[in-house]
Design a protein around this motif. Sequence first.
Motif, mmCIF file in Angstrom:
data_model
loop_
_atom_site.group_PDB
_atom_site.id
_atom_site.type_symbol
_atom_site.label_atom_id
_atom_site.label_comp_id
_atom_site.label_asym_id
_atom_site.label_seq_id
_atom_site.Cartn_x
_atom_site.Cartn_y
_atom_site.Cartn_z
ATOM 1 N N TYR A 69 90.088 58.258 -17.064
ATOM 2 C CA TYR A 69 91.183 58.098 -16.112
ATOM 3 C C TYR A 69 91.220 59.316 -15.198
ATOM 4 O O TYR A 69 90.807 60.398 -15.567
ATOM 5 C CB TYR A 69 92.534 58.040 -16.832
ATOM 6 N N TYR A 78 87.416 55.583 -22.508
ATOM 7 C CA TYR A 78 87.934 55.393 -21.152
ATOM 8 C C TYR A 78 87.910 56.710 -20.384
ATOM 9 O O TYR A 78 88.066 57.780 -20.979
ATOM 10 C CB TYR A 78 89.397 54.912 -21.195
ATOM 11 N N ALA A 121 84.107 49.279 -23.590
ATOM 12 C CA ALA A 121 84.803 48.546 -24.645
ATOM 13 C C ALA A 121 84.111 48.729 -25.995
ATOM 14 O O ALA A 121 84.764 48.741 -27.034
ATOM 15 C CB ALA A 121 84.907 47.068 -24.288
ATOM 16 N N ALA A 134 93.029 40.324 -23.014
ATOM 17 C CA ALA A 134 91.952 41.062 -22.334
ATOM 18 C C ALA A 134 90.932 41.557 -23.338
ATOM 19 O O ALA A 134 91.243 41.810 -24.498
ATOM 20 C CB ALA A 134 92.533 42.233 -21.559
ATOM 21 N N ALA A 135 89.706 41.732 -22.860
ATOM 22 C CA ALA A 135 88.692 42.406 -23.661
ATOM 23 C C ALA A 135 88.973 43.896 -23.624
ATOM 24 O O ALA A 135 89.337 44.440 -22.601
ATOM 25 C CB ALA A 135 87.310 42.118 -23.084
ATOM 26 N N GLY A 136 88.806 44.568 -24.740
ATOM 27 C CA GLY A 136 89.076 45.994 -24.783
ATOM 28 C C GLY A 136 90.559 46.268 -24.623
ATOM 29 O O GLY A 136 91.402 45.457 -24.986
ATOM 30 N N ASN A 137 90.886 47.395 -24.053
ATOM 31 C CA ASN A 137 92.282 47.787 -23.900
ATOM 32 C C ASN A 137 92.457 48.489 -22.570
ATOM 33 O O ASN A 137 92.563 49.696 -22.511
ATOM 34 C CB ASN A 137 92.692 48.709 -25.051
ATOM 35 N N LYS A 138 92.465 47.734 -21.489
ATOM 36 C CA LYS A 138 92.649 48.318 -20.169
ATOM 37 C C LYS A 138 94.129 48.465 -19.895
ATOM 38 O O LYS A 138 94.842 47.481 -19.721
ATOM 39 C CB LYS A 138 92.005 47.412 -19.109
ATOM 40 N N LEU A 139 94.581 49.701 -19.854
ATOM 41 C CA LEU A 139 95.997 49.972 -19.584
ATOM 42 C C LEU A 139 96.229 50.125 -18.087
ATOM 43 O O LEU A 139 95.444 50.754 -17.391
ATOM 44 C CB LEU A 139 96.428 51.249 -20.283
ATOM 45 N N SER A 173 99.176 46.246 -21.118
ATOM 46 C CA SER A 173 97.823 45.714 -21.261
ATOM 47 C C SER A 173 97.918 44.209 -21.478
ATOM 48 O O SER A 173 98.862 43.724 -22.096
ATOM 49 C CB SER A 173 97.076 46.372 -22.419
ATOM 50 N N GLU A 174 96.954 43.473 -20.930
ATOM 51 C CA GLU A 174 96.938 42.021 -21.097
ATOM 52 C C GLU A 174 96.612 41.655 -22.530
ATOM 53 O O GLU A 174 95.663 42.187 -23.108
ATOM 54 C CB GLU A 174 95.877 41.396 -20.178
ATOM 55 N N ILE A 175 97.371 40.740 -23.102
ATOM 56 C CA ILE A 175 97.193 40.369 -24.506
ATOM 57 C C ILE A 175 95.808 39.794 -24.763
ATOM 58 O O ILE A 175 95.194 40.057 -25.794
ATOM 59 C CB ILE A 175 98.288 39.381 -24.939
ATOM 60 N N PHE A 231 103.802 49.678 -23.562
ATOM 61 C CA PHE A 231 103.663 51.001 -24.169
ATOM 62 C C PHE A 231 104.494 52.033 -23.389
ATOM 63 O O PHE A 231 104.676 51.903 -22.173
ATOM 64 C CB PHE A 231 102.197 51.466 -24.114
ATOM 65 N N TYR A 289 101.180 43.431 -23.620
ATOM 66 C CA TYR A 289 101.739 44.387 -24.556
ATOM 67 C C TYR A 289 102.316 45.535 -23.722
ATOM 68 O O TYR A 289 101.819 45.827 -22.627
ATOM 69 C CB TYR A 289 100.654 44.930 -25.489
ATOM 70 N N LEU A 294 98.261 57.329 -14.166
ATOM 71 C CA LEU A 294 96.841 57.403 -14.491
ATOM 72 C C LEU A 294 96.162 56.133 -14.001
ATOM 73 O O LEU A 294 96.689 55.032 -14.172
ATOM 74 C CB LEU A 294 96.637 57.526 -16.007
ATOM 75 N N TYR A 311 88.998 48.796 -30.797
ATOM 76 C CA TYR A 311 88.824 47.693 -29.853
ATOM 77 C C TYR A 311 90.037 46.759 -29.896
ATOM 78 O O TYR A 311 90.463 46.341 -30.957
ATOM 79 C CB TYR A 311 87.560 46.912 -30.210
ATOM 80 N N GLY A 312 90.605 46.455 -28.732
ATOM 81 C CA GLY A 312 91.699 45.488 -28.679
ATOM 82 C C GLY A 312 92.846 45.956 -27.809
ATOM 83 O O GLY A 312 93.164 47.156 -27.791
ATOM 84 N N PRO A 313 93.496 45.053 -27.067
ATOM 85 C CA PRO A 313 94.545 45.439 -26.116
ATOM 86 C C PRO A 313 95.815 45.956 -26.773
ATOM 87 O O PRO A 313 96.646 46.565 -26.108
ATOM 88 C CB PRO A 313 94.817 44.148 -25.348
ATOM 89 N N PHE A 351 99.095 51.840 -15.785
ATOM 90 C CA PHE A 351 100.199 52.784 -15.916
ATOM 91 C C PHE A 351 101.140 52.727 -14.722
ATOM 92 O O PHE A 351 100.725 52.457 -13.590
ATOM 93 C CB PHE A 351 99.664 54.214 -16.022
#
Lengths: 113, 115
Positions: free
Chosen positions: A35, A33, A50, B98-103, B94-96, B34, B32, A43, A96-98, B105
Amino acid sequence: NAGVTQTPKFQVLKTGQSMTLQCAQDMNHNSMYWYRQDPGMGLRLIYYSASEGTTDKGEVPNGYNVSRLNKREFSLRLESAAPSQTSVYFCASSEYGPQETQYFGPGTRLLVL
Amino acid sequence: AQSVTQLDSQVPVFEEAPVELRCNYSSSVSVYLFWYVQYPNQGLQLLLKYLSGSTLVKSINGFEAEFNKSQTSFHLRKPSVHISDTAEYFCAVSEIKAAGNKLTFGGGTRVLVKP
């Protein structure tokens, strides 16, 4: 085990100049990523990858391009820098994973005059 | 789309006093949660996260946060702070599914611990 490394640490550009920010991780993570951090705004995600071979826009992609060079490296390019791109840029990586924790680099401070 | 609001931009606190940092989020899907911490001139690092199960989660250095689904909050607390807790704290979601992990903030809360 260096984690996430970024180069350069600090850069001054003139308006219109171009530059590439480099990021590398040694944790064998799939996702990476970019930011930007601005005072009071937290951020904001510029671009993310991904998995190797894929890239997608984040919240603020305008004026930036990215390249996922391989699994380890993810670069951010400013083609024609503008004063509004003055910021601190952070690279991060994760599995990989939210639900996964993101690991951040030390940041690059960019000043565009 | 999600959004995260941290209600306090700065929190001054005396050493050994308690501190609470407030975080509220808005999302149309399950998320989720954080908390990340940024010490001066460093990158962010994870403090704690809520994925499922007990709504109270704790970090190794004495912080805890409670997920409150009805109030869409995830406030961070520490009963007794140290000088070394001086840092900026960021809440993120982050959306449970979602693809990947887009945070996403929040804007951050600067904690300044005074002796």
